[in-house]
Design a protein around this motif. Sequence first.
Motif, PDB file in Angstrom:
ATOM      1  N   ARG A   1       0.560  -1.259   0.015  1.00 11.67           N
ATOM      2  CA  ARG A   1      -0.094  -0.077   0.000  1.00 11.67           C
ATOM      3  C   ARG A   1       0.907   1.275  -0.108  1.00 11.67           C
ATOM      4  O   ARG A   1       0.619   2.288  -0.574  1.00 11.67           O
ATOM      5  CB  ARG A   1      -1.072  -0.035   1.239  1.00 11.67           C
ATOM      6  CG  ARG A   1      -1.986  -1.174   0.883  1.00 11.67           C
ATOM      7  CD  ARG A   1      -3.121  -0.961   1.975  1.00 11.67           C
ATOM      8  NE  ARG A   1      -3.974  -2.144   1.576  1.00 11.67           N
ATOM      9  CZ  ARG A   1      -5.393  -2.052   1.919  1.00 11.67           C
ATOM     10  NH1 ARG A   1      -5.788  -0.826   2.326  1.00 11.67           N
ATOM     11  NH2 ARG A   1      -6.093  -3.060   1.714  1.00 11.67           N
ATOM     12  N   GLN A   2       2.030   1.050   0.646  1.00 10.06           N
ATOM     13  CA  GLN A   2       3.067   2.493   0.639  1.00 10.06           C
ATOM     14  C   GLN A   2       3.370   2.423  -0.883  1.00 10.06           C
ATOM     15  O   GLN A   2       3.293   3.611  -1.427  1.00 10.06           O
ATOM     16  CB  GLN A   2       4.175   2.038   1.328  1.00 10.06           C
ATOM     17  CG  GLN A   2       4.112   2.136   2.790  1.00 10.06           C
ATOM     18  CD  GLN A   2       4.110   3.552   3.296  1.00 10.06           C
ATOM     19  OE1 GLN A   2       4.363   4.688   2.504  1.00 10.06           O
ATOM     20  NE2 GLN A   2       3.906   3.711   4.659  1.00 10.06           N
ATOM     21  N   ARG A   3       3.547   1.530  -1.530  1.00 14.09           N
ATOM     22  CA  ARG A   3       3.946   1.651  -3.050  1.00 14.09           C
ATOM     23  C   ARG A   3       2.601   2.406  -4.086  1.00 14.09           C
ATOM     24  O   ARG A   3       2.936   2.901  -4.740  1.00 14.09           O
ATOM     25  CB  ARG A   3       4.402   0.159  -3.745  1.00 14.09           C
ATOM     26  CG  ARG A   3       5.693  -0.281  -3.053  1.00 14.09           C
ATOM     27  CD  ARG A   3       6.225  -1.331  -3.849  1.00 14.09           C
ATOM     28  NE  ARG A   3       5.297  -2.529  -3.677  1.00 14.09           N
ATOM     29  CZ  ARG A   3       5.258  -3.586  -2.968  1.00 14.09           C
ATOM     30  NH1 ARG A   3       6.284  -3.517  -1.955  1.00 14.09           N
ATOM     31  NH2 ARG A   3       4.702  -4.618  -2.991  1.00 14.09           N
ATOM     32  N   MET A   4       1.606   1.713  -3.765  1.00  8.81           N
ATOM     33  CA  MET A   4       0.221   2.110  -4.341  1.00  8.81           C
ATOM     34  C   MET A   4       0.294   3.587  -4.069  1.00  8.81           C
ATOM     35  O   MET A   4      -0.217   4.406  -5.091  1.00  8.81           O
ATOM     36  CB  MET A   4      -0.911   1.442  -3.964  1.00  8.81           C
ATOM     37  CG  MET A   4      -0.701  -0.064  -4.399  1.00  8.81           C
ATOM     38  SD  MET A   4      -2.277  -0.958  -3.614  1.00  8.81           S
ATOM     39  CE  MET A   4      -3.691   0.035  -4.313  1.00  8.81           C
ATOM     40  N   THR A   5       0.319   4.265  -2.758  1.00 13.02           N
ATOM     41  CA  THR A   5       0.247   5.622  -2.533  1.00 13.02           C
ATOM     42  C   THR A   5       1.159   6.331  -3.165  1.00 13.02           C
ATOM     43  O   THR A   5       0.946   7.454  -3.607  1.00 13.02           O
ATOM     44  CB  THR A   5       0.317   5.707  -1.049  1.00 13.02           C
ATOM     45  OG1 THR A   5      -0.553   4.882  -0.233  1.00 13.02           O
ATOM     46  CG2 THR A   5       0.211   7.278  -0.672  1.00 13.02           C
ATOM     47  N   GLU A   6       2.508   6.082  -3.409  1.00 14.73           N
ATOM     48  CA  GLU A   6       3.293   6.658  -3.876  1.00 14.73           C
ATOM     49  C   GLU A   6       3.242   6.562  -5.693  1.00 14.73           C
ATOM     50  O   GLU A   6       3.476   7.704  -6.215  1.00 14.73           O
ATOM     51  CB  GLU A   6       5.021   6.113  -3.810  1.00 14.73           C
ATOM     52  CG  GLU A   6       5.970   6.966  -4.439  1.00 14.73           C
ATOM     53  CD  GLU A   6       7.527   6.324  -4.003  1.00 14.73           C
ATOM     54  OE1 GLU A   6       8.451   7.197  -3.891  1.00 14.73           O
ATOM     55  OE2 GLU A   6       7.544   5.252  -3.698  1.00 14.73           O
TER      56      GLU A   6
ATOM     57  N   LEU B   1      -2.336  10.124   6.917  1.00 15.62           N
ATOM     58  CA  LEU B   1      -2.844   9.468   5.958  1.00 15.62           C
ATOM     59  C   LEU B   1      -2.680   7.892   6.245  1.00 15.62           C
ATOM     60  O   LEU B   1      -1.942   7.142   6.090  1.00 15.62           O
ATOM     61  CB  LEU B   1      -2.547   9.511   4.544  1.00 15.62           C
ATOM     62  CG  LEU B   1      -3.147   8.852   3.298  1.00 15.62           C
ATOM     63  CD1 LEU B   1      -4.553   9.485   3.302  1.00 15.62           C
ATOM     64  CD2 LEU B   1      -2.351   9.146   2.039  1.00 15.62           C
ATOM     65  N   SER B   2      -3.733   7.186   6.884  1.00 17.74           N
ATOM     66  CA  SER B   2      -3.765   5.650   7.153  1.00 17.74           C
ATOM     67  C   SER B   2      -3.783   4.822   5.966  1.00 17.74           C
ATOM     68  O   SER B   2      -5.033   5.172   5.225  1.00 17.74           O
ATOM     69  CB  SER B   2      -4.777   5.316   8.304  1.00 17.74           C
ATOM     70  OG  SER B   2      -5.012   3.876   8.199  1.00 17.74           O
TER      71      SER B   2
ATOM     72  N   LEU C   1      -7.497   7.118  -3.018  1.00 16.07           N
ATOM     73  CA  LEU C   1      -6.237   7.609  -3.168  1.00 16.07           C
ATOM     74  C   LEU C   1      -6.431   8.633  -4.485  1.00 16.07           C
ATOM     75  O   LEU C   1      -5.886   9.766  -4.591  1.00 16.07           O
ATOM     76  CB  LEU C   1      -5.013   6.749  -3.451  1.00 16.07           C
ATOM     77  CG  LEU C   1      -4.683   6.024  -2.216  1.00 16.07           C
ATOM     78  CD1 LEU C   1      -3.606   5.237  -2.723  1.00 16.07           C
ATOM     79  CD2 LEU C   1      -3.956   7.018  -1.237  1.00 16.07           C
ATOM     80  N   GLU C   2      -7.021   8.275  -5.619  1.00 16.09           N
ATOM     81  CA  GLU C   2      -7.266   9.075  -6.937  1.00 16.09           C
ATOM     82  C   GLU C   2      -7.999  10.240  -6.506  1.00 16.09           C
ATOM     83  O   GLU C   2      -7.901  11.327  -7.013  1.00 16.09           O
ATOM     84  CB  GLU C   2      -7.997   8.048  -7.721  1.00 16.09           C
ATOM     85  CG  GLU C   2      -8.055   8.880  -9.033  1.00 16.09           C
ATOM     86  CD  GLU C   2      -6.670   9.387  -9.816  1.00 16.09           C
ATOM     87  OE1 GLU C   2      -7.099  10.635 -10.388  1.00 16.09           O
ATOM     88  OE2 GLU C   2      -5.834   8.763  -9.558  1.00 16.09           O
ATOM     89  N   THR C   3      -9.038   9.973  -5.596  1.00 16.52           N
ATOM     90  CA  THR C   3      -9.832  11.079  -5.121  1.00 16.52           C
ATOM     91  C   THR C   3      -9.134  12.294  -4.384  1.00 16.52           C
ATOM     92  O   THR C   3      -9.367  13.371  -4.656  1.00 16.52           O
ATOM     93  CB  THR C   3     -11.089  10.800  -4.373  1.00 16.52           C
ATOM     94  OG1 THR C   3     -11.988   9.536  -5.152  1.00 16.52           O
ATOM     95  CG2 THR C   3     -11.964  11.919  -4.125  1.00 16.52           C
ATOM     96  N   LEU C   4      -8.349  11.554  -3.409  1.00 16.64           N
ATOM     97  CA  LEU C   4      -7.491  12.641  -2.813  1.00 16.64           C
ATOM     98  C   LEU C   4      -6.435  13.366  -3.671  1.00 16.64           C
ATOM     99  O   LEU C   4      -6.266  14.502  -3.319  1.00 16.64           O
ATOM    100  CB  LEU C   4      -6.634  11.540  -1.867  1.00 16.64           C
ATOM    101  CG  LEU C   4      -6.013  12.507  -0.667  1.00 16.64           C
ATOM    102  CD1 LEU C   4      -6.785  13.343   0.020  1.00 16.64           C
ATOM    103  CD2 LEU C   4      -5.159  11.299   0.134  1.00 16.64           C
ATOM    104  N   ARG C   5      -5.727  12.538  -4.880  1.00 11.72           N
ATOM    105  CA  ARG C   5      -5.032  13.224  -5.737  1.00 11.72           C
ATOM    106  C   ARG C   5      -5.555  14.452  -6.479  1.00 11.72           C
ATOM    107  O   ARG C   5      -5.074  15.491  -6.622  1.00 11.72           O
ATOM    108  CB  ARG C   5      -4.447  12.161  -6.595  1.00 11.72           C
ATOM    109  CG  ARG C   5      -3.566  12.873  -7.540  1.00 11.72           C
ATOM    110  CD  ARG C   5      -3.007  11.702  -8.755  1.00 11.72           C
ATOM    111  NE  ARG C   5      -4.571  11.873  -9.562  1.00 11.72           N
ATOM    112  CZ  ARG C   5      -4.685  12.629 -10.500  1.00 11.72           C
ATOM    113  NH1 ARG C   5      -4.019  13.982 -10.822  1.00 11.72           N
ATOM    114  NH2 ARG C   5      -5.767  12.528 -11.323  1.00 11.72           N
ATOM    115  N   GLN C   6      -6.828  14.294  -6.847  1.00 12.79           N
ATOM    116  CA  GLN C   6      -7.559  15.445  -7.464  1.00 12.79           C
ATOM    117  C   GLN C   6      -7.699  16.500  -6.754  1.00 12.79           C
ATOM    118  O   GLN C   6      -7.827  17.633  -6.808  1.00 12.79           O
ATOM    119  CB  GLN C   6      -9.030  14.899  -8.028  1.00 12.79           C
ATOM    120  CG  GLN C   6      -8.746  13.644  -9.134  1.00 12.79           C
ATOM    121  CD  GLN C   6     -10.100  12.910  -9.656  1.00 12.79           C
ATOM    122  OE1 GLN C   6     -11.085  13.777  -9.382  1.00 12.79           O
ATOM    123  NE2 GLN C   6     -10.064  11.871 -10.260  1.00 12.79           N
TER     124      GLN C   6
END
Length: 445
Positions: A351-356, A413-414, A428-433
């Motif tokens: 999940r760390q990799r996905m977040t990055e 961010l948990s 994460l995508e919603t957060l990125r936007q």
Amino acid sequence: MSEAKFRDIAQLIEARIDEGVYPANAKLPPHRELAAEFNTTPVTISKAYKLLAELKRVESFVGRGTFVIGPSALSTAIQAKDGEGFNFSILQPCIHLNLRQVRQAYRDATETLDVSLLAYAEQSGHEAHRQSGVKWLQRFGVTDASIENTLLTSGAQQALSLVINTLTQPGDVIAAESLTYPGILAVAELSSRNVVPVEMDAQGLCPKALKRVLKTDKPKLVITLPSHQNPTGITMGEKRKAEIAKVMATSSAYLVEDDIYAFLNDEVITSISSRIPDKGIYLTSLSKAISPAMRCGYIKAPLHLIPLLNAHIRAEIWLASPLNFMVATQLIDSNTAFTLAEGQRSEAKARQRMTENILGPFEQTPSGFHVWLPLPPHWSAERFTTEAKKEGITLSSGVHFSANGKEDKHVRLSLMAIASRATFEEGLETLRQLLTKKPLPNVEF
């Protein structure tokens, strides 16, 4: 200047609170800043804040500032909500990964349940359960853990409260990292202890800053989170732990090492408390590795403190639930607990990799349960968490982790509370936007 001007200003501030410009538990601007905005004096702003305090809308703390009254900082920073949306607030394991093994362990426990486990027990719990706790502690660097110096508690939060209330008095000073877990601040506030922040650097708690605080503020306790520090994610290495131990060895204060995330470390490093056995108190639990619902915590403390801590355990809860510790013992002794912990560590890395990949590069600990996410210059932490909530995203504002009340332009961010990876990625995508947007201007008054 109208005599009623402070009342008008108080109404304007109250409107901002109601509209979320100043969210619950947010720190209000300094007197001089608002005085300049409203073309008045700091004295008038002080009167407005005093009126709002009388109306129970704000609360002021000497040396920290004025804050919007709302739910406790702990309940705001850490929201264990169910239902729709994306909960990036609560730090917990991916429960579904452990469900089958934990369910089976409880089934097995009921089949072997005997009278002794339904009765009172001496000390803080049964000897076999403490022995399994020793096995857990020793696996993650508590080299001096033994059945004689290990106690059982109802989770690490109860252990933290127990140690603070046993070893300090109202009005005493507790030193903590300048950015720290809100549970520490909550216990201190409820028990009328004063928290003094200690500066951090890239390796964690700063030894030189700690030395200064020990000399000038004379805290009774120093609390540190050495592994995957909450909220910064920093993990202390061998050198830093040795430096902290050296500073504490000459102090009259006790070190409280809240090391609940030690199982996530790539390498086992001897705990700070094991280096100063007469001064070090080590806290942990199975909440992050197995399940928070089990409420199985462990304290390793100097032998001379064990009778006193035991007396407080007995006075407060008598003993932690033997039924839960029976399950914990079964999981640890069969090595299932360590397998589950490794599974959580692997999931955290993924999940760390996905977040990055979605949010871009940032400082991270590759196996941590959370990210201390810096915000773009156009966002404040309070405003960002308010806007994120409108998008169904629950975050933890950096302000709730500040031991000195200073604003921090981060959110925590948990990464583990959302069960589905697909839903996690969508969040994460919603957060990125949202990060790319700019907040709408504050309401003009």
